[in-house]
Design a protein around this motif. Structure first.
Motif: not given
Length: 373
Positions: A283-284, A329-337, A341-348
Protein backbone atom coordinates in the motif's frame (compact mmCIF):
# COMPACT_ATOMS: atom_id res chain seq x y z
CA UNK A 1 9.96 -12.82 0.31
CA UNK A 2 10.07 -16.55 0.90
CA UNK A 3 6.69 -17.44 2.41
CA UNK A 4 3.36 -18.08 0.77
CA UNK A 5 -0.06 -16.97 1.98
CA UNK A 6 -2.53 -19.72 2.70
CA UNK A 7 -4.61 -20.46 -0.39
CA UNK A 8 -8.39 -20.79 -0.20
CA UNK A 9 -9.71 -24.07 -1.50
CA UNK A 10 -11.56 -24.10 -4.80
CA UNK A 11 -14.65 -25.40 -3.02
CA UNK A 12 -14.73 -22.37 -0.75
CA UNK A 13 -14.31 -20.01 -3.69
CA UNK A 14 -17.14 -21.62 -5.66
CA UNK A 15 -19.56 -21.66 -2.74
CA UNK A 16 -18.80 -18.03 -1.85
CA UNK A 17 -19.25 -16.91 -5.45
CA UNK A 18 -22.55 -18.76 -5.84
CA UNK A 19 -24.23 -18.18 -2.53
CA UNK A 20 -22.46 -15.12 -1.11
CA UNK A 21 -20.73 -15.06 2.25
CA UNK A 22 -21.11 -12.93 5.35
CA UNK A 23 -17.50 -11.81 5.13
CA UNK A 24 -18.26 -9.89 1.95
CA UNK A 25 -20.45 -7.40 3.81
CA UNK A 26 -19.01 -4.75 6.09
CA UNK A 27 -19.93 -4.96 9.74
CA UNK A 28 -23.33 -3.34 10.00
CA UNK A 29 -22.79 -1.78 13.42
CA UNK A 30 -22.56 2.01 12.97
CA UNK A 31 -22.91 1.65 9.18
CA UNK A 32 -25.29 4.10 7.51
CA UNK A 33 -25.55 2.02 4.34
CA UNK A 34 -27.87 -0.94 4.83
CA UNK A 35 -26.80 -4.41 3.73
CA UNK A 36 -29.04 -3.98 0.71
CA UNK A 37 -27.44 -0.64 -0.18
CA UNK A 38 -23.97 -2.12 0.27
CA UNK A 39 -24.96 -4.83 -2.17
CA UNK A 40 -26.20 -2.23 -4.66
CA UNK A 41 -22.79 -0.52 -4.47
CA UNK A 42 -20.96 -3.75 -5.29
CA UNK A 43 -23.50 -4.79 -7.93
CA UNK A 44 -23.26 -1.47 -9.78
CA UNK A 45 -19.47 -1.20 -9.70
CA UNK A 46 -18.91 -4.80 -10.77
CA UNK A 47 -21.40 -4.34 -13.61
CA UNK A 48 -19.51 -1.25 -14.77
CA UNK A 49 -16.20 -3.15 -14.60
CA UNK A 50 -17.66 -6.08 -16.51
CA UNK A 51 -16.63 -8.38 -13.64
CA UNK A 52 -19.25 -11.12 -13.80
CA UNK A 53 -17.74 -13.17 -10.98
CA UNK A 54 -17.79 -10.19 -8.61
CA UNK A 55 -21.28 -9.28 -9.80
CA UNK A 56 -22.65 -12.75 -9.07
CA UNK A 57 -21.17 -12.68 -5.60
CA UNK A 58 -22.62 -9.21 -4.96
CA UNK A 59 -26.04 -10.29 -6.20
CA UNK A 60 -26.06 -13.32 -3.91
CA UNK A 61 -24.99 -11.20 -0.95
CA UNK A 62 -27.73 -8.76 -1.81
CA UNK A 63 -30.41 -11.43 -1.93
CA UNK A 64 -29.17 -12.84 1.37
CA UNK A 65 -29.41 -9.33 2.80
CA UNK A 66 -32.94 -8.51 1.65
CA UNK A 67 -32.52 -7.29 -1.93
CA UNK A 68 -35.34 -8.39 -4.20
CA UNK A 69 -35.17 -9.67 -7.76
CA UNK A 70 -37.16 -6.66 -8.91
CA UNK A 71 -34.67 -4.24 -7.32
CA UNK A 72 -31.65 -6.03 -8.76
CA UNK A 73 -33.20 -6.17 -12.20
CA UNK A 74 -34.09 -2.48 -12.00
CA UNK A 75 -30.58 -1.44 -10.98
CA UNK A 76 -28.95 -3.42 -13.79
CA UNK A 77 -31.46 -2.11 -16.32
CA UNK A 78 -30.90 1.51 -15.26
CA UNK A 79 -27.16 1.10 -15.71
CA UNK A 80 -27.47 0.71 -19.48
CA UNK A 81 -27.79 4.51 -19.51
CA UNK A 82 -24.41 4.85 -17.78
CA UNK A 83 -22.37 1.82 -18.85
CA UNK A 84 -24.00 0.81 -22.13
CA UNK A 85 -26.35 -1.94 -23.25
CA UNK A 86 -23.64 -4.63 -23.66
CA UNK A 87 -22.61 -4.53 -19.99
CA UNK A 88 -26.20 -4.18 -18.81
CA UNK A 89 -27.34 -7.17 -20.85
CA UNK A 90 -24.38 -9.26 -19.72
CA UNK A 91 -25.22 -8.36 -16.12
CA UNK A 92 -28.87 -9.31 -16.54
CA UNK A 93 -27.68 -12.66 -17.90
CA UNK A 94 -25.51 -13.09 -14.80
CA UNK A 95 -28.56 -12.29 -12.66
CA UNK A 96 -30.51 -15.05 -14.39
CA UNK A 97 -27.69 -17.50 -13.69
CA UNK A 98 -27.52 -16.51 -10.00
CA UNK A 99 -31.26 -17.03 -9.64
CA UNK A 100 -30.97 -20.44 -11.30
CA UNK A 101 -28.09 -21.43 -8.99
CA UNK A 102 -29.98 -20.28 -5.91
CA UNK A 103 -33.04 -22.26 -6.92
CA UNK A 104 -30.89 -25.36 -7.45
CA UNK A 105 -29.37 -24.82 -4.00
CA UNK A 106 -32.82 -24.59 -2.42
CA UNK A 107 -32.47 -20.91 -1.54
CA UNK A 108 -35.46 -18.59 -1.53
CA UNK A 109 -35.13 -15.28 -3.36
CA UNK A 110 -37.77 -12.64 -2.80
CA UNK A 111 -39.32 -11.50 -6.07
CA UNK A 112 -40.30 -8.03 -4.84
CA UNK A 113 -42.83 -5.76 -6.44
CA UNK A 114 -42.75 -4.34 -9.92
CA UNK A 115 -42.92 -0.61 -10.54
CA UNK A 116 -46.37 0.93 -10.60
CA UNK A 117 -47.87 1.61 -14.01
CA UNK A 118 -47.58 5.22 -15.15
CA UNK A 119 -50.76 7.22 -15.79
CA UNK A 120 -51.93 7.43 -19.39
CA UNK A 121 -51.30 11.17 -19.49
CA UNK A 122 -47.77 10.85 -18.07
CA UNK A 123 -45.46 13.48 -19.59
CA UNK A 124 -41.95 11.99 -19.47
CA UNK A 125 -40.24 15.13 -20.72
CA UNK A 126 -41.88 17.40 -18.16
CA UNK A 127 -41.37 15.00 -15.28
CA UNK A 128 -37.80 14.20 -16.34
CA UNK A 129 -36.97 17.90 -16.50
CA UNK A 130 -38.17 18.32 -12.92
CA UNK A 131 -36.16 15.32 -11.72
CA UNK A 132 -33.02 16.45 -13.52
CA UNK A 133 -33.38 19.95 -12.09
CA UNK A 134 -33.70 18.53 -8.58
CA UNK A 135 -30.64 16.33 -9.07
CA UNK A 136 -28.53 19.11 -10.59
CA UNK A 137 -29.72 21.75 -8.17
CA UNK A 138 -30.61 24.02 -11.08
CA UNK A 139 -32.09 23.79 -14.60
CA UNK A 140 -29.78 22.01 -17.04
CA UNK A 141 -30.06 22.34 -20.79
CA UNK A 142 -27.53 20.65 -23.06
CA UNK A 143 -27.96 23.01 -25.99
CA UNK A 144 -24.86 21.68 -27.76
CA UNK A 145 -26.64 18.35 -28.38
CA UNK A 146 -30.42 18.89 -28.15
CA UNK A 147 -31.26 15.25 -28.89
CA UNK A 148 -29.02 14.04 -26.06
CA UNK A 149 -30.66 16.64 -23.82
CA UNK A 150 -34.03 15.12 -24.74
CA UNK A 151 -32.84 11.56 -24.05
CA UNK A 152 -31.55 12.57 -20.64
CA UNK A 153 -34.73 14.37 -19.65
CA UNK A 154 -37.45 12.26 -21.22
CA UNK A 155 -35.95 8.79 -21.05
CA UNK A 156 -33.39 8.60 -18.25
CA UNK A 157 -34.88 11.02 -15.73
CA UNK A 158 -38.43 10.72 -17.09
CA UNK A 159 -39.11 7.08 -17.98
CA UNK A 160 -36.47 5.28 -15.90
CA UNK A 161 -36.48 7.39 -12.73
CA UNK A 162 -40.30 7.29 -12.73
CA UNK A 163 -40.19 3.57 -11.96
CA UNK A 164 -40.75 3.43 -8.23
CA UNK A 165 -39.31 0.01 -7.34
CA UNK A 166 -36.08 1.87 -6.52
CA UNK A 167 -36.02 5.21 -4.70
CA UNK A 168 -34.22 8.22 -6.11
CA UNK A 169 -31.60 7.82 -3.39
CA UNK A 170 -31.03 4.15 -4.26
CA UNK A 171 -30.71 5.04 -7.94
CA UNK A 172 -28.01 7.58 -7.15
CA UNK A 173 -26.14 5.11 -4.94
CA UNK A 174 -26.17 2.79 -7.94
CA UNK A 175 -25.03 5.55 -10.30
CA UNK A 176 -22.22 6.88 -8.09
CA UNK A 177 -20.93 3.36 -7.54
CA UNK A 178 -20.98 2.49 -11.24
CA UNK A 179 -19.25 5.69 -12.38
CA UNK A 180 -16.59 5.14 -9.70
CA UNK A 181 -15.62 2.08 -11.74
CA UNK A 182 -15.29 4.05 -14.99
CA UNK A 183 -11.85 5.69 -15.40
CA UNK A 184 -11.95 9.09 -17.08
CA UNK A 185 -15.48 9.96 -15.94
CA UNK A 186 -14.49 11.98 -12.88
CA UNK A 187 -16.51 15.11 -13.84
CA UNK A 188 -19.69 13.03 -14.11
CA UNK A 189 -18.83 11.24 -10.88
CA UNK A 190 -18.49 14.51 -8.99
CA UNK A 191 -21.78 15.71 -10.48
CA UNK A 192 -23.58 12.60 -9.29
CA UNK A 193 -22.04 12.73 -5.82
CA UNK A 194 -23.49 16.23 -5.58
CA UNK A 195 -26.74 15.07 -7.13
CA UNK A 196 -27.00 12.15 -4.72
CA UNK A 197 -27.18 14.60 -1.83
CA UNK A 198 -30.05 16.37 -3.58
CA UNK A 199 -31.81 13.03 -4.05
CA UNK A 200 -31.74 12.06 -0.38
CA UNK A 201 -28.46 10.19 0.03
CA UNK A 202 -26.97 11.24 3.37
CA UNK A 203 -23.39 12.48 3.55
CA UNK A 204 -22.51 9.64 5.91
CA UNK A 205 -23.73 7.15 3.32
CA UNK A 206 -21.68 8.76 0.57
CA UNK A 207 -18.59 8.56 2.77
CA UNK A 208 -19.17 4.82 3.23
CA UNK A 209 -19.40 3.96 -0.46
CA UNK A 210 -15.58 3.97 -0.90
CA UNK A 211 -15.20 1.51 1.98
CA UNK A 212 -17.60 -0.91 0.29
CA UNK A 213 -15.86 -0.44 -3.05
CA UNK A 214 -12.48 -1.08 -1.42
CA UNK A 215 -13.62 -4.35 0.13
CA UNK A 216 -15.90 -5.63 -2.62
CA UNK A 217 -14.56 -4.20 -5.88
CA UNK A 218 -11.12 -2.62 -5.94
CA UNK A 219 -8.73 0.02 -4.68
CA UNK A 220 -8.84 2.17 -7.82
CA UNK A 221 -12.62 2.42 -7.66
CA UNK A 222 -12.53 3.29 -3.97
CA UNK A 223 -9.92 6.01 -4.42
CA UNK A 224 -11.80 7.49 -7.38
CA UNK A 225 -14.95 7.73 -5.26
CA UNK A 226 -13.09 9.11 -2.22
CA UNK A 227 -11.59 11.89 -4.31
CA UNK A 228 -14.96 12.80 -5.82
CA UNK A 229 -16.62 12.90 -2.39
CA UNK A 230 -13.80 15.05 -1.02
CA UNK A 231 -14.06 17.45 -3.97
CA UNK A 232 -17.82 17.85 -3.56
CA UNK A 233 -17.54 18.26 0.21
CA UNK A 234 -14.77 20.84 -0.20
CA UNK A 235 -12.24 18.71 1.65
CA UNK A 236 -8.58 18.23 0.80
CA UNK A 237 -7.62 14.96 -0.81
CA UNK A 238 -4.27 13.55 -1.80
CA UNK A 239 -3.94 11.98 -5.23
CA UNK A 240 -2.93 8.35 -4.89
CA UNK A 241 -1.88 6.17 -7.80
CA UNK A 242 -3.74 2.88 -7.68
CA UNK A 243 -3.30 -0.45 -9.42
CA UNK A 244 -5.76 -2.82 -11.07
CA UNK A 245 -5.90 -5.94 -8.92
CA UNK A 246 -7.73 -7.82 -11.68
CA UNK A 247 -4.41 -7.86 -13.58
CA UNK A 248 -2.07 -8.79 -10.72
CA UNK A 249 -4.01 -10.13 -7.72
CA UNK A 250 -3.68 -8.38 -4.39
CA UNK A 251 -3.64 -11.63 -2.45
CA UNK A 252 -3.91 -12.06 1.30
CA UNK A 253 -2.54 -9.85 4.11
CA UNK A 254 1.13 -10.60 4.73
CA UNK A 255 0.59 -11.34 8.41
CA UNK A 256 3.55 -13.70 8.74
CA UNK A 257 6.04 -10.93 7.98
CA UNK A 258 4.03 -7.92 9.17
CA UNK A 259 6.52 -7.29 11.99
CA UNK A 260 9.18 -6.49 9.38
CA UNK A 261 7.04 -3.98 7.47
CA UNK A 262 5.87 -0.42 8.01
CA UNK A 263 2.35 -0.34 6.56
CA UNK A 264 0.35 -3.14 5.00
CA UNK A 265 1.52 -5.60 2.38
CA UNK A 266 -0.18 -8.54 0.68
CA UNK A 267 0.99 -11.81 -0.89
CA UNK A 268 -0.37 -13.63 -3.94
CA UNK A 269 1.62 -16.78 -4.87
CA UNK A 270 1.47 -17.35 -8.62
CA UNK A 271 2.41 -21.04 -8.39
CA UNK A 272 2.49 -22.06 -4.76
CA UNK A 273 2.62 -25.77 -5.54
CA UNK A 274 5.93 -25.50 -7.37
CA UNK A 275 7.47 -22.60 -5.47
CA UNK A 276 6.99 -20.08 -8.28
CA UNK A 277 7.12 -16.27 -8.06
CA UNK A 278 5.04 -14.39 -5.52
CA UNK A 279 3.27 -11.15 -6.29
CA UNK A 280 3.79 -8.72 -3.40
CA UNK A 281 1.49 -5.71 -3.09
CA UNK A 282 2.50 -2.67 -1.02
CA UNK A 283 0.00 0.00 0.00
CA UNK A 284 1.16 3.64 -0.34
CA UNK A 285 3.95 4.34 2.14
CA UNK A 286 4.54 0.66 2.93
CA UNK A 287 8.12 -0.61 2.95
CA UNK A 288 9.96 -3.53 4.47
CA UNK A 289 12.85 -3.27 6.91
CA UNK A 290 16.45 -3.30 5.86
CA UNK A 291 17.33 -6.95 5.32
CA UNK A 292 19.91 -9.30 3.83
CA UNK A 293 19.46 -12.48 1.82
CA UNK A 294 22.26 -14.84 2.71
CA UNK A 295 23.46 -17.35 0.09
CA UNK A 296 20.74 -16.46 -2.43
CA UNK A 297 19.90 -13.80 -4.99
CA UNK A 298 16.49 -12.13 -4.84
CA UNK A 299 14.92 -10.88 -8.07
CA UNK A 300 12.27 -8.13 -8.11
CA UNK A 301 10.13 -7.41 -11.17
CA UNK A 302 7.91 -4.35 -10.74
CA UNK A 303 4.58 -4.96 -12.48
CA UNK A 304 2.32 -2.11 -11.31
CA UNK A 305 2.39 1.23 -9.53
CA UNK A 306 5.53 2.94 -8.29
CA UNK A 307 8.00 2.30 -5.50
CA UNK A 308 11.63 2.26 -4.39
CA UNK A 309 14.57 -0.10 -3.96
CA UNK A 310 17.72 0.92 -2.11
CA UNK A 311 20.98 -0.78 -1.19
CA UNK A 312 22.91 0.30 1.89
CA UNK A 313 25.18 3.23 1.06
CA UNK A 314 23.70 3.77 -2.42
CA UNK A 315 21.09 6.06 -3.93
CA UNK A 316 17.50 4.71 -4.13
CA UNK A 317 16.28 3.25 -7.43
CA UNK A 318 12.74 3.98 -8.58
CA UNK A 319 10.58 0.93 -9.28
CA UNK A 320 8.12 1.30 -12.14
CA UNK A 321 6.45 -1.38 -14.28
CA UNK A 322 9.06 -3.39 -16.16
CA UNK A 323 11.95 -2.53 -13.83
CA UNK A 324 13.95 -5.62 -12.87
CA UNK A 325 16.35 -5.68 -9.93
CA UNK A 326 18.64 -8.60 -9.08
CA UNK A 327 19.72 -8.20 -5.45
CA UNK A 328 23.07 -9.87 -4.79
CA UNK A 329 23.47 -12.15 -1.82
CA UNK A 330 24.80 -10.52 1.36
CA UNK A 331 23.66 -7.01 0.32
CA UNK A 332 21.70 -4.96 2.85
CA UNK A 333 18.65 -3.38 1.18
CA UNK A 334 14.96 -2.49 1.40
CA UNK A 335 12.08 -2.04 -1.04
CA UNK A 336 8.53 -0.70 -0.91
CA UNK A 337 5.90 1.59 -2.37
CA UNK A 338 6.08 5.33 -2.96
CA UNK A 339 4.22 7.58 -0.52
CA UNK A 340 1.50 8.33 -3.06
CA UNK A 341 1.23 5.05 -4.96
CA UNK A 342 0.45 1.40 -4.53
CA UNK A 343 3.17 -0.87 -5.88
CA UNK A 344 3.31 -4.50 -6.94
CA UNK A 345 6.37 -6.55 -7.71
CA UNK A 346 6.98 -10.19 -8.42
CA UNK A 347 9.76 -11.78 -6.44
CA UNK A 348 11.66 -15.04 -6.46
CA UNK A 349 15.07 -16.35 -5.37
CA UNK A 350 17.76 -17.80 -7.58
CA UNK A 351 21.29 -19.13 -7.09
CA UNK A 352 20.09 -20.53 -3.78
CA UNK A 353 22.84 -22.28 -1.83
CA UNK A 354 22.58 -24.67 1.06
CA UNK A 355 21.87 -22.81 4.29
CA UNK A 356 20.22 -19.83 2.54
CA UNK A 357 18.32 -17.51 4.89
CA UNK A 358 16.92 -14.02 5.41
CA UNK A 359 18.21 -11.65 8.06
CA UNK A 360 15.76 -8.92 9.04
CA UNK A 361 17.26 -5.70 10.39
CA UNK A 362 16.13 -2.22 11.48
CA UNK A 363 13.15 -0.36 9.97
CA UNK A 364 13.62 2.20 7.20
CA UNK A 365 13.26 5.47 9.10
CA UNK A 366 11.19 8.42 8.02
CA UNK A 367 14.45 10.36 7.62
CA UNK A 368 15.52 7.91 4.90
CA UNK A 369 12.10 7.35 3.33
CA UNK A 370 10.50 10.75 3.82
CA UNK A 371 12.54 12.66 1.24
CA UNK A 372 11.82 10.21 -1.60
CA UNK A 373 9.57 11.67 -4.24
Amino acid sequence: MCTFAAMKTMKTIVVAAMLGCAGNLLAQENMKLTTKEQALVAIAANEARGDMSGLKSALSDGFNGGLTVSEAKEALSQLYAYTGFPRSLNALGALQQVLKDRESAGLTTEAGREADALPKDYDALRQGTEVQTRLSGQPFNYTFAPQTDYYLKAHLFGDIFARNNLTFAEREIVTVSAISALPGCEPQLRAHVSGARNMGVKDEQLREIPAVLRQRVGEAEAVRCEQAVAAVFGEPSKAVETVDFSVWPKGEPNTGYAQYFIGNSYLAPLDAEHGGPVNVTFEPGCRNNWHIHHKQVQVLICVAGRGWYQEWGKEPVELTPGKVVAIPAEVKHWHGAAKDSWMQHLTYHTKVEEGASNEWLEPVTDDVYGHLE
